[in-house]
Design a protein around this motif. Structure first.
Motif, mmCIF file in Angstrom:
data_model
loop_
_atom_site.group_PDB
_atom_site.id
_atom_site.type_symbol
_atom_site.label_atom_id
_atom_site.label_comp_id
_atom_site.label_asym_id
_atom_site.label_seq_id
_atom_site.Cartn_x
_atom_site.Cartn_y
_atom_site.Cartn_z
ATOM 1 N N GLY A 194 12.153 -32.995 47.759
ATOM 2 C CA GLY A 194 11.871 -33.364 46.370
ATOM 3 C C GLY A 194 12.541 -32.432 45.376
ATOM 4 N N GLY A 195 12.707 -31.166 45.761
ATOM 5 C CA GLY A 195 13.331 -30.179 44.882
ATOM 6 C C GLY A 195 14.825 -30.400 44.688
ATOM 7 N N SER A 196 15.395 -31.316 45.448
ATOM 8 C CA SER A 196 16.826 -31.604 45.286
ATOM 9 C C SER A 196 17.160 -32.053 43.867
ATOM 10 C CB SER A 196 17.273 -32.711 46.244
ATOM 11 O OG SER A 196 16.800 -32.476 47.532
ATOM 12 N N VAL A 197 16.166 -32.595 43.154
ATOM 13 C CA VAL A 197 16.449 -33.046 41.790
ATOM 14 C C VAL A 197 17.007 -31.900 40.949
ATOM 15 C CG1 VAL A 197 14.766 -34.921 41.771
ATOM 16 C CG2 VAL A 197 14.065 -32.665 41.012
ATOM 17 N N PHE A 198 16.489 -30.678 41.149
ATOM 18 C CA PHE A 198 16.987 -29.545 40.367
ATOM 19 C C PHE A 198 18.397 -29.177 40.794
ATOM 20 C CE2 PHE A 198 12.361 -28.863 40.414
ATOM 21 C CZ PHE A 198 12.148 -28.977 39.056
ATOM 22 N N LEU A 199 18.623 -29.183 42.108
ATOM 23 C CA LEU A 199 19.931 -28.764 42.612
ATOM 24 C C LEU A 199 21.021 -29.708 42.142
ATOM 25 C CD1 LEU A 199 18.635 -27.868 46.138
ATOM 26 C CD2 LEU A 199 19.467 -26.264 44.433
ATOM 27 N N MET A 200 20.784 -31.017 42.305
ATOM 28 C CA MET A 200 21.809 -31.979 41.895
ATOM 29 C C MET A 200 21.865 -32.108 40.378
ATOM 30 S SD MET A 200 21.647 -35.024 44.676
ATOM 31 C CE MET A 200 19.902 -35.325 44.589
ATOM 32 N N GLY A 201 20.689 -32.103 39.747
ATOM 33 C CA GLY A 201 20.640 -32.312 38.308
ATOM 34 C C GLY A 201 21.320 -31.197 37.540
ATOM 35 N N TRP A 202 21.043 -29.956 37.928
ATOM 36 C CA TRP A 202 21.569 -28.843 37.160
ATOM 37 C C TRP A 202 23.013 -28.495 37.513
ATOM 38 C CZ3 TRP A 202 16.400 -25.603 37.267
ATOM 39 C CH2 TRP A 202 15.591 -26.059 36.213
ATOM 40 N N THR A 203 23.582 -29.133 38.538
ATOM 41 C CA THR A 203 25.004 -28.918 38.811
ATOM 42 C C THR A 203 25.816 -30.165 38.436
ATOM 43 O OG1 THR A 203 24.678 -29.612 41.092
ATOM 44 C CG2 THR A 203 24.663 -27.254 40.678
#
Lengths: 574, 70
Positions: free
Chosen positions: A74-83
């Motif tokens: 679920g935390g992938s949203v930050f990884l993909m979103g912020w890059t």
């Protein structure tokens, strides 16, 4: 040497470096102050952008968010979103704004939409999202100081305000750029060293990015498989597959963070400092390289630290840990209140489960994952001191960049371009320094009151940028037919819808119980959580802007000329 | 540029979120492939996209300049 003394030493010497750089490179003209004279090398600018971008949230909280609150996948949203936002920025926004060649984002919006109203609305949106974001940084500074230097939160915040104020006001963009480069070096070292140690301990692979996909030392079990199994055992959900909310929510969340990234003014103005349009494009690539060093390490750190914590909680016979056997770092962090243990059933053991009724590890704060990491992995004291310095570097560099964006919007766009066109260069410089001082004080105040406000601010800032500035910029560059009326109505509609949605579910100014629709997820629009709402605000903005534009008269021919100029291929140096 | 944005969309929203379940059937070492795209792969692709774009634009602008000078 004691840990506190060592921390003072490490943090003190990094600060001395930052302030030294700020003095050596202080700004003497408005061009220096706003865009560092437009002469920053693309790689240097990439590094400064990375430090500007990676805030206290990225450094201290993100790994914990991924590992604990968002349970892995679920935390992938930050990884993909912020890059992923950088792709939009590099392809669609930064090169065109660099070609336009002025100092600020409202500058562009004001000219493209041929209106002072549009400029003022852009300034309001910019100040709203930057101030909310600064508050989050101030909180990060306060927390980092209070934990590592053993001051209270208010004192920590005060010291942080003073330091940010000192070098941002003095140095302007030029000083900030070079201190940010130093801060990047500090924060990335502080982040990667513990991660490398832990990856070595667990998998024997020094690269955390590869370690995450490797087998555990001495076995042929993959790290992620082991983690999935243990978590299922304890009643949690699988680490590698559990969605955050629904698929739609994850798409919306990722999209909001991406377009928010591409619309954040303090990031955009960094691309005004490079010498050419081609350099702006390359510089975005370098920025992402430097950011990716941390962002690909974070998920590895998240999974490994989670595994370490779960392992600590279980004895080799599969029973829970005895309270008297708990390691030393446990006690250290219990004192800060980030970690709490309650022996609910009185068996002398700490059971860690997903069920709140039987879970005896009653508090496990997200921030602990990065902050306590060196202690959990038994690393030497200087690594702990380095993590403190890194967290502060991350918070200070972002705060300084944001303050610059705010002050230039006020002194340049509001005073020089709108209300006091005859103001002299020197007076303008003084006005922007005063604006910065007011912003520091305001952000410091909001960092304390209301108490719950600081925690929710970072996500809110992205929502606001996504719903107001990004659409206005994108349409300004690519949609010729969008006119003054459309842009103003679009920005106002987008930002109000987003603010309203966040406040109605999370409370006005995040004061609990003032939310009028309840925080409960059944009330969410299509199951989209408030933090992920920026993309809906952006869609509202686009729709309103296009509709209003079509109903009113087309923009004047000067806009056509401006867009022709922006889209014309530029000269390359031979 | 449009093609690059399609790739951007496919690796993040496509592989990382929408198609994550079928991709998770495939393994990349200890990673499930969908999970890998969501937490590592998409970021590497983003970097490649930006540098490719920067190089392609510079090449295009150089050709354009040579043509107009002739």
């Amino acid at each position: 040497m004691s840990l506190t003394l060592l921390t003072y030493l490490v943090v003190g010497s990094t600060f001395a470096v930052y302030i030294g750089i700020a003095i050596a490179t202080r700004a003497s003209s408005t061009k220096d102050f706003y865009v560092a004279d437009g002469g920053v090398h693309p790689i240097a600018n990439g590094m400064a952008t990375a430090a500007d971008w990676m805030s206290a949230a990225s450094f201290i909280s993100m790994a914990g968010l991924i590992a604990l609150s968002y349970n892995g996948y679920g935390g992938s949203v930050f990884l993909m979103g912020w890059t992923g936002g950088y792709v939009l920025l590099a392809l669609l926004i930064a090169p065109y704004l660099r070609k336009y060649g002025k100092y600020t984002v409202p500058d562009f919006i004001g000219e493209r939409y041929y209106s002072d109203t549009a400029r003022v609305v852009a300034v309001i949106c910019l100040v709203l999202c930057s101030v909310t974001y600064v508050i989050g940084q101030m909180k990060g500074v306060g927390v980092a100081f209070s934990r590592f230097l053993e001051t209270d939160y208010e004192t920590g915040l005060g010291i942080g305000m003073f330091i940010v104020f000192f070098y941002a006001v003095l140095g302007g963009m030029k000083g900030i750029t070079y201190t940010q480069i130093a801060q990047y070096c500090v924060l990335i070292t502080a982040y990667t060293i513990p991660a490398i140690f832990i990856s070595l301990q667990l998998t024997g692979n020094p690269l955390p990015q590869l370690g995450l996909g490797s087998t555990l030392t001495g076995t042929d079990v993959y790290l992620l498989d082991k983690l999935d199994l243990i978590l299922l055992d304890l009643g949690f959900q699988e680490y590698t597959t559990t969605l955050r909310g629904s698929t739609l929510n994850m798409v919306a969340f990722t999209a909001s963070l991406m377009i928010g990234t591409a619309g954040l003014p303090h990031v955009i103005i960094r691309f005004f400092t490079v010498p050419s349009v081609a350099a702006a494009r390359r510089s975005a690539g370098w920025a992402l390289v430097f950011i990716a060093v941390l962002y690909t390490t974070a998920p590895a750190l998240a999974a490994m630290a989670r595994l370490n914590i779960v392992d600590t909680m279980q004895q080799s016979d599969g029973q829970a840990l005895f309270i008297e056997d708990k390691p030393g770092w446990f006690e250290n962090w219990e004192q800060t209140g980030l970690l709490k243990v309650e022996d609910l059933n009185g068996d002398g053991r700490i059971e860690y489960t997903s069920d709140p009724k039987t879970n005896e590890l009653t508090k496990l704060d997200n921030d602990i994952l990065v902050l306590a990491n060196p202690e959990i992995a038994n690393l030497p004291n200087w690594v702990i001191a380095l993590v403190a310095a890194g967290g502060l570097a991350a918070a200070l560099s972002t705060a300084a960049g944001l303050l610059l964006a705010i002050s230039s919007a006020i002194s340049h766009d509001l005073l020089k371009s709108t209300y006091m066109p005859s103001i002299s260069d020197k007076a303008e410089l003084r006005a922007s320094r005063i604006a910065m001082a007011v912003a520091v004080l305001g952000a410091g105040y909001l960092g304390l009151n209301p108490p719950g406000f600081a925690a929710g601010t970072v996500a809110l800032a992205f929502g606001l940028a996504a719903s107001s500035l990004f659409p206005a910029l994108l349409m300004g560059i690519f949609a010729r037919r969008v006119n003054r009326e459309g842009a103003v109505a679009g920005m106002l509609a987008g930002i109000s819808v987003t603010l309203l949605y966040v406040f109605q579910h999370k409370g006005i100014m995040f004061i609990p119980d003032t939310g009028f629709l309840g925080t409960m997820s059944p009330n969410w629009f299509f199951g989209i959580e408030p933090n992920a709402f920026g993309v809906v605000g952006a869609l509202v903005n686009f729709t309103v802007a296009f509709t209003v534009s079509w109903l009113t008269s087309p923009p004047p021919s000067s806009v056509d000329e401006l867009l022709d100029f922006l889209h014309e291929p530029c000269d390359v140096a031979p | 540029m449009f093609r690059l944005l399609v790739i951007w969309f496919v690796v993040s929203f496509g592989f990382g979120i929408l198609l994550v379940e079928p991709l998770n059937e495939i393994r990349l070492g200890g990673y499930k492939l969908g999970f890998w795209f969501a937490q590592q792969g998409s970021i590497f692709v983003f970097i490649a996209l930006i540098f490719y774009f920067a190089a392609a634009m510079t090449r295009f602008e150089r050709e354009y300049q040579e043509e107009t000078e002739r």
